[in-house]
Scaffold this active site. Sequence first.
Site, PDB file in Angstrom:
ATOM      1  N   LYS A  71       8.823  85.373  15.794  1.00 60.37           N
ATOM      2  CA  LYS A  71       8.269  84.731  17.234  1.00 60.37           C
ATOM      3  C   LYS A  71       9.095  83.608  17.435  1.00 60.37           C
ATOM      4  O   LYS A  71       9.306  82.593  16.603  1.00 60.37           O
ATOM      5  CB  LYS A  71       6.910  84.339  17.013  1.00 60.37           C
ATOM      6  CG  LYS A  71       6.357  83.466  18.344  1.00 60.37           C
ATOM      7  CD  LYS A  71       5.000  83.392  18.077  1.00 60.37           C
ATOM      8  CE  LYS A  71       4.544  82.310  19.378  1.00 60.37           C
ATOM      9  NZ  LYS A  71       3.212  82.260  19.296  1.00 60.37           N
ATOM     10  N   LYS A 129       8.676  88.946  19.271  1.00 56.95           N
ATOM     11  CA  LYS A 129       8.327  88.034  20.593  1.00 56.95           C
ATOM     12  C   LYS A 129       9.169  87.131  20.921  1.00 56.95           C
ATOM     13  O   LYS A 129       9.548  86.261  20.039  1.00 56.95           O
ATOM     14  CB  LYS A 129       6.879  87.518  20.320  1.00 56.95           C
ATOM     15  CG  LYS A 129       6.188  86.819  21.207  1.00 56.95           C
ATOM     16  CD  LYS A 129       5.017  86.212  20.890  1.00 56.95           C
ATOM     17  CE  LYS A 129       4.347  85.539  22.010  1.00 56.95           C
ATOM     18  NZ  LYS A 129       3.160  84.478  21.403  1.00 56.95           N
TER      19      LYS A 129
HETATM   20  C1  PBG Z   1      -0.319  80.952  20.318  1.00 62.13           C
HETATM   21  C2  PBG Z   1       0.439  82.177  21.307  1.00 62.13           C
HETATM   22  C3  PBG Z   1       1.246  81.698  22.261  1.00 62.13           C
HETATM   23  C4  PBG Z   1       1.652  83.167  22.769  1.00 62.13           C
HETATM   24  C5  PBG Z   1       0.671  83.918  22.202  1.00 62.13           C
HETATM   25  N1  PBG Z   1       0.038  83.413  20.917  1.00 62.13           N
HETATM   26  C6  PBG Z   1       2.050  80.697  22.954  1.00 62.13           C
HETATM   27  C7  PBG Z   1       2.897  79.829  22.140  1.00 62.13           C
HETATM   28  O1  PBG Z   1       3.088  80.091  20.994  1.00 62.13           O
HETATM   29  O2  PBG Z   1       3.255  78.923  22.588  1.00 62.13           O
HETATM   30  C8  PBG Z   1       2.373  83.536  24.060  1.00 62.13           C
HETATM   31  C9  PBG Z   1       2.135  84.676  24.831  1.00 62.13           C
HETATM   32  C10 PBG Z   1       2.605  84.847  26.085  1.00 62.13           C
HETATM   33  O3  PBG Z   1       3.636  84.190  26.550  1.00 62.13           O
HETATM   34  O4  PBG Z   1       2.404  86.045  26.802  1.00 62.13           O
HETATM   35  N2  PBG Z   1       0.441  80.499  19.320  1.00 62.13           N
END
Ligand code: PBG
Length: 331
Positions: free
Chosen positions: A202, A255
Site C-alpha cells: 500500500k 494499492k
Molecule cells: C484506511 C484506508 C484508506 C483507504 C483504504 N483504507 C485511506 C488511507 O490509507 O489513507 C483508501 C481507499 C481509497 O482511496 O479508495 N487505512
Amino acid sequence: MNHTLTSLPVRLRRNRKTKSIRRLLQETTLSPADLIAPFFLIEGSNKKIPIDRMPGIERISLDVLLKEASWLHERGVQSICLFPVINPSLKTNEAEEAWNANGLLACAIKTLKRELPDLCIMADVALDPFTLHGHDGLVNENGEILNDETVDCLVRMSLMQANAGVDFVAPSDMMDGRVAAIRRALDQQGYEHTGILAYSAKYASALYAPFREALNVQLQFGDKKTYQMDPANVREALLEAELDEQEGADILMVKPATLYLDVIAKLRQQTKKTIAAYHVSGEYAMVMAAHELGYLHAPSVFYETLLSIKRAGADLIFTYAIKQALTEIER
Ligand code: PBG
C-alpha cells in the site's frame, strides 16, 4: 487494382474481424465475481449522504446497504468490503471504538451475515476512522506512529470482526508484523476459518483524498509516509508481499491499482497467492470528473481500466465503479 501486398500469410486483423471472433480470442476477461464493492456505512436508517468528490457514491445506512449488496449479489458480485463512517464524538486518541462489539461495524457485519449468508463480507482493519488525529496507528507525544502498540489494537479489531462473522479481515494499516499477530490471535480464539486479505503493498498515495472526505478523516499532522510505501519502490513491495505471505495472509493486495500495474505484474511472477488490487477513490474521482466535463465516457474508461488491472495479473479488484462495470460487462 494491383496491390503490393499480393500474398501476406500473417494478417492479425483476421482475428479481430467480428465481435464473436474478438470475444473468442479474448485473453483477459472481466466478470462480476472479480469485483469487490466497497461501502461507506453510516448510522441510522434510510440514509444516503452524497460524497462531493465521488459523484455517484454515497455514505449509506445499513438498510440501504443491504438492498444494494443484495442487488449486486444477484448480478454475480460475490463480496463487499465495509468502511464505517464514525461519529466524531466516538473518536479518541486510543481508537477504542475500533473494537466495540456493539458498534456500527459489528452490528452491520452480523446483520449482513444473517440476511445475505452467501455473500462474502470483508472489513477494513485500520485505526484511521476511529482516531482523533486521523492516523492509522497510535501516536506518541513526539508524533511518531507506534508499531507494536498499534498491532495490539489491530488484533482486537480483527477479533471483534471475526466474532461478528466477517469472512476476511483486511488490514490496511501497513504496520510491521500485523498479519502474523492477527493470524495467531484468530487461531487461538477459534477463528481459524476467518481469512486475512492483507494490503501488502500500500503506497503513500495522493489518490486517497476523496476516500478521506467520505470517512470524514482529516490528518491532524504529518503524513503517512513512515508506514505507507514510497511510490518509487517496487522491490520493497515484493518484500512486503513475501512477508505477508509467510505470516499467513490468504490474499495479497496492491494499492492503488492503475499507477502500480508494474507492481501487480511483478507480484504475479513472485506468488501463487490470489492478488487483489484496489482501484481507489482518486482513480474513480478523476474519471468521473472528466466524464462530468464531457471529456470522456466514464463507463468505457472504467471497463478498460478494470480489464487492464486484471491483465496485469490481479485476480480481484476493489472498485467504486462496480455498477458501471457491470453494465459494460453485460453489454
Ligand atoms: C484506511 C484506508 C484508506 C483507504 C483504504 N483504507 C485511506 C488511507 O490509507 O489513507 C483508501 C481507499 C481509497 O482511496 O479508495 N487505512
